[in-house]
Enzyme design. Sequence first.
Site, PDB file in Angstrom:
ATOM      1  N   THR A  17       0.823  -1.227   0.000  1.00 53.21           N
ATOM      2  CA  THR A  17       0.000   0.000   0.000  1.00 53.21           C
ATOM      3  C   THR A  17       0.849   1.266   0.000  1.00 53.21           C
ATOM      4  OG1 THR A  17      -0.213   0.034   2.416  1.00 53.21           O
ATOM      5  CG2 THR A  17      -1.950  -1.088   1.189  1.00 53.21           C
TER       6      THR A  17
ATOM      7  N   ALA B  28       3.121   0.562  16.229  1.00 57.78           N
ATOM      8  CA  ALA B  28       2.035   1.431  15.767  1.00 57.78           C
ATOM      9  C   ALA B  28       0.730   0.671  15.895  1.00 57.78           C
ATOM     10  CB  ALA B  28       2.272   1.850  14.324  1.00 57.78           C
TER      11      ALA B  28
ATOM     12  N   TYR C 243      -8.267  -5.847  10.669  1.00 59.98           N
ATOM     13  CA  TYR C 243      -7.394  -4.767  11.143  1.00 59.98           C
ATOM     14  C   TYR C 243      -7.476  -4.648  12.672  1.00 59.98           C
ATOM     15  CZ  TYR C 243      -5.160  -0.162  11.233  1.00 59.98           C
ATOM     16  OH  TYR C 243      -4.317   0.892  11.473  1.00 59.98           O
TER      17      TYR C 243
ATOM     18  N   LYS D 121      -4.395  -5.756  15.045  1.00 67.01           N
ATOM     19  CA  LYS D 121      -3.670  -4.821  15.915  1.00 67.01           C
ATOM     20  C   LYS D 121      -3.806  -5.225  17.379  1.00 67.01           C
ATOM     21  CE  LYS D 121      -1.922  -1.770  12.977  1.00 67.01           C
ATOM     22  NZ  LYS D 121      -0.461  -1.585  12.821  1.00 67.01           N
TER      23      LYS D 121
END
Length: 317
Positions: free
Chosen positions: A36, A114, A145, A149
């Site tokens: 991406t 992150a 996602y 995470k």
Amino acid sequence: MKTALVTGAGGFLGSHLVDRLLADGYEVWGLDNFSTGSPRNLTFARTQRRFHLLRRDLASPGPLPRTGVIYHLASPASPPRYQADPVGTLRVNSAGTFSVLQQAMRGGARVVLASTSEVYGDPEVHPQPETYWGHVNPIGPRSCYDEGKRFAEALSVAFAKAEGVDVRIARIFNTYGPRMALDDGRVVSNFIVQGLRGEPLTVQGRGDQSRSFCYVSDLVEGLRRMADAPEGRLPGPVNLGNPRGERTVTELARLIARLTGGRSEIRHIVRATDDPERRRPDIRRARSWLGWEPRIPLPRGLTLTIPEFRERLGGTG
Ligand code: UDP
């Protein structure tokens, strides 16, 4: 010399972080498979002797350089992009994070992970403090996602506990600025592109859902402070975002329509499934643990962003 590995270095945030580390005197290894991100974001970095590009997939990266710090940013991050590759998203956040933590364990590196405000899901408390556990659909369209995470966070605290790895978890709220992919489908980039082309701004649903928007240089400063904090100073995750940047999607549309020339109308389109209703970071930890506070108000940040988009669109609008 100070050394850093940045995973996801070709992304919007990663590339700004790389530039900042180079300016701070670091030798930097930037890893990306450009799924991406874009090599174009690293145009400046690649002219620097202290920058080394590793074009690899973090899920099976081979030997990694030994550095003092690892910033782990690799992952698709915009809803359309991560939903286009749900397995890849889970893979980079699980196997990829495993690679990073193993490398940190072997080489004694400090890690800045992150993470994301998405770990809070569609939050039932507002604003969101780090102590909130979240309200996440584990099988919805955003789960690759959100749960990716959340797994990355869980793996990080496991390596910290079991192996003594020094990991700092940054929960990053909506961030914007130059170099966002024109077609990544996020609200800020969509609205700027639509505004500059004089097309209607596509507001999902009624547009009363909110987000809090933080300018990229403020966010990078927060990540740098997290890495530089003395060991033991950050006993838990830290929200990074701009609470003063909270706007409804409609308010954002009006602001961007005005700043891009005022030719665009608002067009309401279908709201995405499981789209969080509101989001604003409680940044008391960042303030007291890092002395960090965002400096750039939203209108100013958009003014800094729009000309770079205009340039990439080839002067149209
Ligand atoms: N959104 C919108 N129009 C767009 C893109 C997004 O109204 O063209 C809305 C979306 O429904 C969400 C908010 O803007 O409520 C933020 O979406 P984005 O994809 O930027 O990031 P998110 O915070 O959802 O990850």
